[in-house]
Scaffold this active site. Structure first.
Site, short mmCIF file in Angstrom:
data_model
loop_
_atom_site.label_atom_id
_atom_site.label_comp_id
_atom_site.label_asym_id
_atom_site.label_seq_id
_atom_site.Cartn_x
_atom_site.Cartn_y
_atom_site.Cartn_z
N GLU A 53 47.33 46.29 46.39
CA GLU A 53 47.22 44.80 46.54
C GLU A 53 46.51 44.32 47.95
O GLU A 53 45.90 43.40 47.81
CB GLU A 53 48.60 44.19 46.63
N THR A 94 46.37 44.02 35.62
CA THR A 94 47.49 43.07 35.44
C THR A 94 48.15 42.86 33.83
O THR A 94 47.41 43.31 32.91
CB THR A 94 46.70 41.86 36.08
N GLY A 105 42.93 39.80 34.42
CA GLY A 105 41.61 39.96 34.37
C GLY A 105 40.96 39.49 35.60
O GLY A 105 39.78 39.25 35.81
N GLY A 106 41.55 40.03 36.85
CA GLY A 106 40.93 39.71 38.19
C GLY A 106 40.66 38.29 38.14
O GLY A 106 41.40 37.32 37.69
N ARG A 125 54.87 37.95 45.24
CA ARG A 125 53.65 38.54 45.73
C ARG A 125 53.92 39.77 46.69
O ARG A 125 54.75 39.57 47.70
CB ARG A 125 52.64 37.63 46.15
N GLU A 184 47.44 45.29 40.86
CA GLU A 184 46.01 45.06 41.12
C GLU A 184 45.12 45.85 40.14
O GLU A 184 44.97 45.47 39.13
CB GLU A 184 45.93 45.21 42.49
N SER A 196 45.59 35.66 45.38
CA SER A 196 45.37 36.13 43.96
C SER A 196 44.71 34.98 42.97
O SER A 196 44.54 33.64 43.39
CB SER A 196 47.03 36.43 43.62
N SER A 197 44.43 35.62 41.86
CA SER A 197 43.98 34.52 41.06
C SER A 197 44.81 34.48 39.76
O SER A 197 44.58 34.06 38.59
CB SER A 197 42.49 35.26 40.12
#
Length: 597
Positions: A456, A419, A504-505, A130, A439, A483-484
């Site tokens: 990000e 993503t 997909g966020g 990350r 992002e 983050s997801s």
């Protein structure tokens, strides 16, 4: 809309199979001197994979498989696997091509989370690549002079949002641990495609046209995506010699060729001189960047252990919470057409997202009740809240077991969909699941050395406190934003049985959870599970996928008490089921394929 999606996919097939693409495909997979017959066979194989996705049929293979978001990237990985490379080797080849042909979603200027199953040891490992906040960043970076949060795109576009990229370091670390192929050869296809050009896909052309105004703000970005002031067109051959040079530097010097020298200097200059919105990234930030190995987070579901990336990702925890709360409900008997099924899934998701907003952040900076959040007793207690007649009127965070007394306020950060996800199984039995991002689509819109830089830092909360209580996901120097991303490997009896993930966020979590439920409870194959229409509830409003059967559930969901929002839900799920054979699926909502032998 369904017809339009299929038409779009067929256009992709035409674009990728157009004159010139057959040679590109063959060159990327076959050894030098391939015969005309080999070229035709490989092209037929790729088109067959695209047709399988269109027809809703999983791809089957005996030895290895790769599923990712673009046929050229998949073929680059297939070449490595076919030659005896590992899943880690193939991932490097896939990622560097994705950064070229799908630059809006991931690339060298971004970050990633990787989950790895090692067949030799039987161990799961997760690597955190990350992005990090620059050391010169302050908690109020995204606030105006009155202490109010900036508008989202005012913060995104330009240098202010750029964190220290982690993807190049992650590629090198994964190869160091698990690679079998020589490092320089993993960049061959990316370099060739960047030098010789590739055909712009329908998806890339559409996204460039839709974001033309923001892409036009910075000269290097505009020159590449808007040549002569016009957006790239589908089928146009696009070359990127600057990206080829960057890949050559990585091939020759490893990650050091990115985090130091001319490339690093160019990144810093681009960020700090961005007109109208300069950032604070420095050469020191790049030099100090490190990939972190973290403990996997696993949650029980039926006879499985669903494992993924822990903090700073909220993915494995939130997916695990949703599934854990549903463990006591017989979703198999209810089936996918039952409104009670979707009430339970939606409410479990709302409860999990409430915990996510309160507790989840970079655990190197804030204490987190990680074990408590997926403790079966805690999830059983939370599941009791699902025993209601209609939609819950009030959803609040729970109180998981926590060895710390600090109080956190609820987060309000945005995380918009972009993503990409890569799933790979190699011939040695190793399994890789990696989600990778810059992002927002096209990231910060800043481009240097042929790649886009991430935005990000806008995954942090723009506020630092609420009512005097600190927010766990507030921005701090060196911190990694929550983050997801949910790269997942599902285990059964100590062995991997499914690799899956999606872009997909924050809806990634719902996409992955739904697909695992469809596969585990409703006896769907991976392609059916991926293609099942989406219904996603994070904060009370139920998003239902337009022009699918899900849209037909809207009235019933409203009767239960939910607000409903029909909309496009453009996941990019890529999954591989691992059994006596391999079975792969790719999301019909994007351009990817699964391919294996």
């Amino acid at each position: 809309m369904r017809i339009n999606r299929i038409s779009g996919l067929l256009l992709s097939v035409i674009a990728f199979a157009a004159p010139g693409f057959a040679q590109e495909t063959a060159d990327s997979v076959a050894p030098e001197g391939a015969s005309e017959g080999q070229v035709q066979a490989l092209t037929d194989e790729l088109i067959a994979a695209l047709e399988a996705k269109t027809n809703g049929v999983p791809v089957q293979s005996e030895n290895w498989m790769v599923a990712a978001a673009n046929p050229l990237a998949v073929e680059a990985g297939a070449k490595i696997l076919r030659a005896g490379g590992s899943a880690a080797d193939a991932m490097v080849a896939v990622q560097v091509v994705l950064g070229l042909v799908e630059p809006q979603s991931s690339g060298l200027g971004g970050g990633a989370f990787l989950v790895w199953y090692d067949a030799a040891t039987g161990q799961l490992t997760t690597l955190d690549g990350r992005e990090t906040a620059p050391l010169d960043a302050t908690p109020t970076l995204f606030q105006d002079e009155n202490g109010e949060p900036l508008q989202f795109f005012d913060a995104v576009v330009g240098g202010l949002s750029v964190g220290t990229p982690g993807t190049p370091a992650l590629l090198e670390e994964a190869h160091r641990r698990w690679g079998r192929s020589p490092w320089p050869g993993l960049f061959t296809d990316g370099i060739r495609l960047a030098d010789d050009g590739f055909l712009v896909s329908p998806r890339l052309a559409s996204l460039v046209a839709n974001d033309a105004e923001r892409l036009s703000r910075f000269p290097a970005t505009a020159e590449y995506f808007l040549p002569e002031g016009e957006p790239l067109q589908q089928g146009q051959r696009l070359m990127n010699p600057a990206y080829a040079d960057t890949l050559r530097a990585l091939a020759e010097d490893g990650a050091a060729g990115f985090y130091g020298g001319q490339i690093a200097s160019d990144i810093v200059r681009t960020v700090r001189s961005a007109p109208g919105n300069p950032g604070v990234l420095s050469g020191t930030d790049l030099a100090l960047y490190q990939v972190i190995e973290r403990d996997p987070v696993c949650a029980a579901y039926r006879t499985y252990e669903v494992c993924g990336m822990g903090p700073p990702s909220s993915g494995a925890l939130t997916v695990g919470q949703i599934l854990g709360m549903l463990n006591s409900y017989d979703l198999a008997a209810m089936g996918p057409e039952s409104m009670e099924t979707w009430r339970l899934i939606g409410e479990a998701s709302r409860l999990a997202f409430a915990d996510r907003g309160r507790y989840m952040a970079d655990s190197d900076f804030v204490p987190m009740p990680t074990a408590g959040l997926v403790d079966p007793d805690y999830l059983a207690q939370r599941a009791e809240l699902l025993n209601a007649e209609g939609a819950l009127t009030d959803v609040a965070p729970g109180n998981p077991e926590f060895d710390h007394a600090m109080n956190w306020a609820d987060d309000e950060s945005l995380e918009l969909p972009s993503t990409s996800h890569i799933s790979i199984v190699d011939s040695y039995g190793n399994v890789l699941s990696m989600t990778t991002t810059i992002e927002n689509g096209f990231g910060s819109r800043l481009m240097t050395n042929g790649f886009l830089l991430n935005n990000e830092l806008t995954d942090f909360s723009f506020r630092t406190h609420r009512d005097g209580v600190p927010i766990a996901n507030r921005l701090e120097p060196g911190k990694r934003p929550r983050s997801s991303m949910s790269p997942t490997i599902v285990m059964q009896d100590g062995a991997p049985v499914l690799a899956i993930g999606s872009p997909g966020g924050s809806r990634i979590i719902g996409y992955v959870a739904k697909s695992i439920i469809a596969w585990a409870d409703w006896d769907m194959d991976v392609q059916q599970a991926i293609s099942l229409p989406h219904l996603v509830n994070r904060f009370g409003t139920y998003d239902v996928e337009v022009d699918t059967a899900a849209e037909g559930y809207a009235d019933a969901l409203i009767e239960i008490g939910f607000e409903v929002n029909p909309r496009d839900l453009t996941s990019g799920l890529h999954a591989i089921e691992i059994g006596e054979t391999l079975s792969g699926g790719a999301d019909h909502r994007r351009e990817g394929i699964a391919l294996g032998e």
